[in-house]
Design a protein around this motif. Structure first.
Motif, PDB file in Angstrom:
ATOM      1  N   ASN A 157       1.258  -1.305   0.202  1.00 31.19           N
ATOM      2  CA  ASN A 157      -0.099  -0.084   0.043  1.00 31.19           C
ATOM      3  C   ASN A 157       1.011   1.646   0.160  1.00 31.19           C
ATOM      4  O   ASN A 157       2.296   1.581   0.280  1.00 31.19           O
ATOM      5  N   ASN A 158       0.740   1.906  -1.089  1.00 36.95           N
ATOM      6  CA  ASN A 158       0.972   3.397  -0.662  1.00 36.95           C
ATOM      7  C   ASN A 158       0.171   4.441  -0.025  1.00 36.95           C
ATOM      8  O   ASN A 158      -1.182   4.609  -0.272  1.00 36.95           O
ATOM      9  N   PRO A 159       0.974   4.286   1.469  1.00 34.84           N
ATOM     10  CA  PRO A 159      -0.363   5.976   1.984  1.00 34.84           C
ATOM     11  C   PRO A 159      -0.936   7.375   1.544  1.00 34.84           C
ATOM     12  O   PRO A 159      -2.030   7.588   1.581  1.00 34.84           O
ATOM     13  N   GLU A 160       0.013   7.986   0.210  1.00 33.83           N
ATOM     14  CA  GLU A 160      -0.194   8.481  -0.451  1.00 33.83           C
ATOM     15  C   GLU A 160      -1.978   8.578  -1.330  1.00 33.83           C
ATOM     16  O   GLU A 160      -2.162   9.241  -1.468  1.00 33.83           O
ATOM     17  N   ASP A 161      -1.698   7.246  -2.004  1.00 36.72           N
ATOM     18  CA  ASP A 161      -3.219   6.868  -2.239  1.00 36.72           C
ATOM     19  C   ASP A 161      -4.018   7.418  -1.327  1.00 36.72           C
ATOM     20  O   ASP A 161      -5.075   7.117  -2.075  1.00 36.72           O
ATOM     21  N   GLU A 162      -4.271   5.991  -0.471  1.00 41.15           N
ATOM     22  CA  GLU A 162      -5.340   7.275   0.307  1.00 41.15           C
ATOM     23  C   GLU A 162      -5.554   7.825   0.497  1.00 41.15           C
ATOM     24  O   GLU A 162      -6.769   8.140   0.647  1.00 41.15           O
ATOM     25  N   ARG A 218      -7.463   2.158  -0.536  1.00 41.45           N
ATOM     26  CA  ARG A 218      -5.323   1.544  -0.326  1.00 41.45           C
ATOM     27  C   ARG A 218      -5.454   1.133  -2.381  1.00 41.45           C
ATOM     28  O   ARG A 218      -6.154   0.819  -2.900  1.00 41.45           O
ATOM     29  N   THR A 219      -4.180   1.209  -2.468  1.00 36.16           N
ATOM     30  CA  THR A 219      -3.508   0.961  -3.942  1.00 36.16           C
ATOM     31  C   THR A 219      -3.660  -0.503  -4.300  1.00 36.16           C
ATOM     32  O   THR A 219      -4.532  -0.284  -5.258  1.00 36.16           O
ATOM     33  N   VAL A 220      -4.099  -1.608  -3.556  1.00 33.86           N
ATOM     34  CA  VAL A 220      -4.802  -2.517  -3.985  1.00 33.86           C
ATOM     35  C   VAL A 220      -6.587  -2.261  -4.442  1.00 33.86           C
ATOM     36  O   VAL A 220      -6.566  -2.998  -5.589  1.00 33.86           O
ATOM     37  N   GLU A 221      -7.024  -1.662  -4.147  1.00 32.65           N
ATOM     38  CA  GLU A 221      -8.523  -1.732  -4.775  1.00 32.65           C
ATOM     39  C   GLU A 221      -8.367  -0.641  -5.955  1.00 32.65           C
ATOM     40  O   GLU A 221      -9.060  -0.931  -6.934  1.00 32.65           O
ATOM     41  N   LEU A 222      -6.956   0.952  -6.252  1.00 33.56           N
ATOM     42  CA  LEU A 222      -7.191   1.406  -7.295  1.00 33.56           C
ATOM     43  C   LEU A 222      -6.983   0.269  -8.201  1.00 33.56           C
ATOM     44  O   LEU A 222      -7.826   0.468  -9.557  1.00 33.56           O
ATOM     45  N   LEU A 223      -5.840  -0.638  -7.899  1.00 36.59           N
ATOM     46  CA  LEU A 223      -5.373  -1.063  -8.986  1.00 36.59           C
ATOM     47  C   LEU A 223      -6.325  -2.313  -9.628  1.00 36.59           C
ATOM     48  O   LEU A 223      -6.727  -2.542 -10.994  1.00 36.59           O
ATOM     49  N   HIS A 224      -7.065  -2.901  -8.514  1.00 35.13           N
ATOM     50  CA  HIS A 224      -8.101  -4.017  -9.174  1.00 35.13           C
ATOM     51  C   HIS A 224      -9.367  -3.482 -10.209  1.00 35.13           C
ATOM     52  O   HIS A 224      -9.720  -3.715 -10.982  1.00 35.13           O
ATOM     53  N   SER A 225      -9.807  -1.500  -9.341  1.00 31.25           N
ATOM     54  CA  SER A 225     -10.443  -1.074 -10.155  1.00 31.25           C
ATOM     55  C   SER A 225     -10.004  -0.822 -12.044  1.00 31.25           C
ATOM     56  O   SER A 225     -10.768  -1.225 -12.975  1.00 31.25           O
ATOM     57  N   ASP A 226      -8.710  -1.060 -12.450  1.00 28.65           N
ATOM     58  CA  ASP A 226      -7.702  -0.096 -13.653  1.00 28.65           C
ATOM     59  C   ASP A 226      -7.959  -1.322 -14.240  1.00 28.65           C
ATOM     60  O   ASP A 226      -8.493  -1.397 -15.422  1.00 28.65           O
ATOM     61  N   ILE A 227      -8.318  -2.439 -13.511  1.00 24.25           N
ATOM     62  CA  ILE A 227      -8.264  -4.193 -14.218  1.00 24.25           C
ATOM     63  C   ILE A 227      -9.647  -4.217 -14.820  1.00 24.25           C
ATOM     64  O   ILE A 227      -9.103  -5.367 -16.151  1.00 24.25           O
TER      65      ILE A 227
END
Length: 309
Positions: free
Chosen positions: A193-198, A204-213
């Protein structure tokens, strides 16, 4: 452009039909690949071609990739080093597209970063300066064609993404589906996780990548939702699910599991009474559902006969 035609005996790379052998012919302003079994033909002409790439995939093996203007990427495997010149001049002179030779990252590191580029999920590995720790370059280690992914699940508490891959239809002989052949069914990644994303996105970073995918994954069309069942208790897997029924599939969702089961994958449904006055509904499956290394050949739900719902 030159008028002579050239042929190469090569296989389709990546995807469900990866490994399918065929003949590639370059002539005029088009590239045509046809499979040996005559089932598949790919034609790319000058106006559809956008760019070409040449990648070493082994000591003597090379992959030729050509991207269409709609973003779709074709991969062809099994070229020799000596084929590069002919392909390069064909791309430049006849198709009028760029031809770049790319090096993969072979450091063997398992940490890097994922980005979605066109229809591919690209894993890039950084090279750092030993003294300063500065990132000097980033090279692709591998990429995943997202049109072969049938589902992407996210586990936010563990910062993990699970990709499930479509499997070859065993009723069709791809020339690739042999007995005892292994297929990639899923891959799991830990996404730090990258705190800046939150701070910026509230996710969380994982959620951003997931929605991108998910923007690129064609989740099979399920038709309209017919009914929805809330808080269904299951013995196997042990969890409480929300179950939604659609035309051709039913979906089971809980904090830990995401199943999408086709009705035609149900072998039979059995009602089993048990001493505690509950009823077990056993849904026996033809092809087991998977989650991690565990297979579920059946789903067992528990119902209370007194419960009107």
């Amino acid at each position: 452009g030159k008028s002579m035609s050239q042929t190469f005996d090569v296989k389709l790379g990546g995807g469900l039909e990866g490994g399918l052998r065929g003949m590639m012919r370059l002539s005029g302003d088009s590239l045509v690949w046809s499979s040996q079994n005559g089932d598949k033909k790919i034609t790319i002409n000058k106006r559809e071609a956008q760019a070409a790439h040449w990648i070493r995939t082994g000591p003597k093996n090379f992959q030729f990739r050509i991207r269409q203007s709609d973003g779709f990427l074709h991969r062809f495997d099994g070229f020799d080093e000596k084929d590069q010149k002919a392909l390069q001049s064909f791309c430049k002179d006849n198709l009028s597209i760029s031809f770049s030779s790319e090096k993969l990252d072979v450091q063997g590191k398992n940490g890097g970063k994922f980005t979605c580029e066109n229809e591919e999920l690209v894993f890039k590995v950084p090279t750092t300066n030993a003294k300063t720790g500065e990132v000097t370059s980033e090279k692709m280690a591998f990429d995943i064609s997202l049109n072969t992914v049938k589902n992407a699940q996210v586990n936010v508490t563990k910062d993990e993404i699970l990709l499930e891959f479509s499997q070859p239809d065993s009723s069709k002989d791809h020339g690739a589906t042999k007995k005892n052949e292994c297929f990639l069914t899923e891959m799991r990644f830990f996404v730090p996780n990258n705190p800046e994303d939150e701070e910026e996105e509230g996710k969380r970073t994982v959620e951003l990548l997931h929605s991108d995918i998910l923007k690129h994954v064609v989740v099979e069309s399920t038709g309209a939702q017919i009914a929805k069942l809330e808080a269904i208790k299951c013995k196997f897997p042990r969890n409480t699910f929300e179950i939604a029924l659609y035309d051709s599939v039913f979906k089971m969702h809980s904090q830990t599991y995401d199943f999408s089961i086709k009705y035609k994958n149900i072998a039979r449904i059995i009602l089993v009474p048990n001493p505690s006055n509950q009823i077990y509904l056993v849904i026996s499956l033809i092809e087991p559902e998977r989650k991690g290394g565990t297979q579920y050949p059946a789903i067992v739900a528990v119902f209370d006969p007194d419960d009107e719902n």
